[in-house]
Write a protein that holds these residues in place. Structure first.
Motif, PDB file in Angstrom:
ATOM      1  N   GLU A  11     -22.308  45.061  33.803  1.00  0.00           N
ATOM      2  CA  GLU A  11     -23.690  45.404  34.142  1.00  0.00           C
ATOM      3  C   GLU A  11     -24.551  45.606  32.898  1.00  0.00           C
ATOM      4  O   GLU A  11     -25.730  45.248  32.883  1.00  0.00           O
ATOM      5  CB  GLU A  11     -23.704  46.679  34.987  1.00  0.00           C
ATOM      6  CG  GLU A  11     -25.079  47.112  35.446  1.00  0.00           C
ATOM      7  CD  GLU A  11     -25.026  48.383  36.277  1.00  0.00           C
ATOM      8  OE1 GLU A  11     -26.078  49.032  36.385  1.00  0.00           O
ATOM      9  OE2 GLU A  11     -23.961  48.720  36.812  1.00  0.00           O
ATOM     10  N   HIS A  12     -23.985  46.150  31.844  1.00  0.00           N
ATOM     11  CA  HIS A  12     -24.750  46.474  30.639  1.00  0.00           C
ATOM     12  C   HIS A  12     -24.364  45.596  29.448  1.00  0.00           C
ATOM     13  O   HIS A  12     -24.599  45.971  28.298  1.00  0.00           O
ATOM     14  CB  HIS A  12     -24.570  47.951  30.287  1.00  0.00           C
ATOM     15  CG  HIS A  12     -25.127  48.855  31.327  1.00  0.00           C
ATOM     16  ND1 HIS A  12     -26.472  49.098  31.458  1.00  0.00           N
ATOM     17  CD2 HIS A  12     -24.519  49.554  32.329  1.00  0.00           C
ATOM     18  CE1 HIS A  12     -26.681  49.918  32.471  1.00  0.00           C
ATOM     19  NE2 HIS A  12     -25.513  50.202  33.033  1.00  0.00           N
ATOM     20  N   ALA A  36     -16.839  47.021  35.484  1.00  0.00           N
ATOM     21  CA  ALA A  36     -18.104  46.738  36.175  1.00  0.00           C
ATOM     22  C   ALA A  36     -19.281  47.236  35.343  1.00  0.00           C
ATOM     23  O   ALA A  36     -20.304  46.551  35.229  1.00  0.00           O
ATOM     24  CB  ALA A  36     -18.111  47.394  37.555  1.00  0.00           C
ATOM     25  N   LEU A  37     -19.147  48.421  34.753  1.00  0.00           N
ATOM     26  CA  LEU A  37     -20.207  48.955  33.906  1.00  0.00           C
ATOM     27  C   LEU A  37     -20.419  48.075  32.678  1.00  0.00           C
ATOM     28  O   LEU A  37     -21.563  47.817  32.286  1.00  0.00           O
ATOM     29  CB  LEU A  37     -19.870  50.391  33.478  1.00  0.00           C
ATOM     30  CG  LEU A  37     -20.954  51.135  32.730  1.00  0.00           C
ATOM     31  CD1 LEU A  37     -22.116  51.470  33.659  1.00  0.00           C
ATOM     32  CD2 LEU A  37     -20.395  52.400  32.113  1.00  0.00           C
ATOM     33  N   ALA A  94     -13.966  50.293  37.428  1.00  0.00           N
ATOM     34  CA  ALA A  94     -15.296  50.897  37.312  1.00  0.00           C
ATOM     35  C   ALA A  94     -15.865  50.680  35.907  1.00  0.00           C
ATOM     36  O   ALA A  94     -17.045  50.360  35.744  1.00  0.00           O
ATOM     37  CB  ALA A  94     -15.235  52.390  37.633  1.00  0.00           C
ATOM     38  N   ALA A  95     -15.029  50.826  34.898  1.00  0.00           N
ATOM     39  CA  ALA A  95     -15.483  50.611  33.519  1.00  0.00           C
ATOM     40  C   ALA A  95     -15.804  49.143  33.277  1.00  0.00           C
ATOM     41  O   ALA A  95     -16.805  48.821  32.624  1.00  0.00           O
ATOM     42  CB  ALA A  95     -14.420  51.088  32.530  1.00  0.00           C
ATOM     43  N   SER A 101     -14.660  56.815  38.527  1.00  0.00           N
ATOM     44  CA  SER A 101     -15.085  57.141  37.157  1.00  0.00           C
ATOM     45  C   SER A 101     -14.671  56.024  36.215  1.00  0.00           C
ATOM     46  O   SER A 101     -13.621  55.402  36.391  1.00  0.00           O
ATOM     47  CB  SER A 101     -14.424  58.439  36.692  1.00  0.00           C
ATOM     48  OG  SER A 101     -14.836  59.522  37.473  1.00  0.00           O
ATOM     49  N   CYS A 102     -15.480  55.786  35.209  1.00  0.00           N
ATOM     50  CA  CYS A 102     -15.159  54.782  34.198  1.00  0.00           C
ATOM     51  C   CYS A 102     -14.102  55.354  33.260  1.00  0.00           C
ATOM     52  O   CYS A 102     -14.316  56.393  32.639  1.00  0.00           O
ATOM     53  CB  CYS A 102     -16.398  54.404  33.397  1.00  0.00           C
ATOM     54  SG  CYS A 102     -17.648  53.596  34.390  1.00  0.00           S
TER      55      CYS A 102
END
Length: 85
Positions: free
Chosen positions: A51-52, A47-48, A44-45, A27-28
């Motif tokens: 990505e965005h 990476a998000l 995870a956050a 989970s982010c």
């Protein structure tokens, strides 16, 4: 002195266990301070964010996806509340 060292060792083990759980979570997880500046983002956050990054850059001035902390998310917080940034 021995009791203090034992308490500090126990606290260090607890901190390591919590850090491991945060870092290993799929989970982010993002922590911010009172001014909505990122103080922690787990892998995870991050990476998000990478990505965005292009889409977020329109709302987060100076976004550097390679930086783990320091992003000012106050504009995103306003948008999330339905207020203009």
């Amino acid at each position: 002195i021995v009791a203090r060292a034992e308490r500090e060792a126990a606290m260090a083990r607890d901190n390591a266990r919590i850090r491991s759980a945060l870092e290993g979570s799929a989970s982010c997880l993002v922590l911010t301070d009172a001014a909505a500046r990122v103080t922690y983002a787990n892998p995870a956050a991050r990476a998000l964010l990478r990505e965005h990054a292009a889409g977020l850059a329109a709302h987060v001035r100076g976004l550097d996806p390679s930086a783990e902390t320091g992003h000012d998310f106050s504009e995103l917080a306003l948008l999330a509340r339905g207020q203009p940034a």
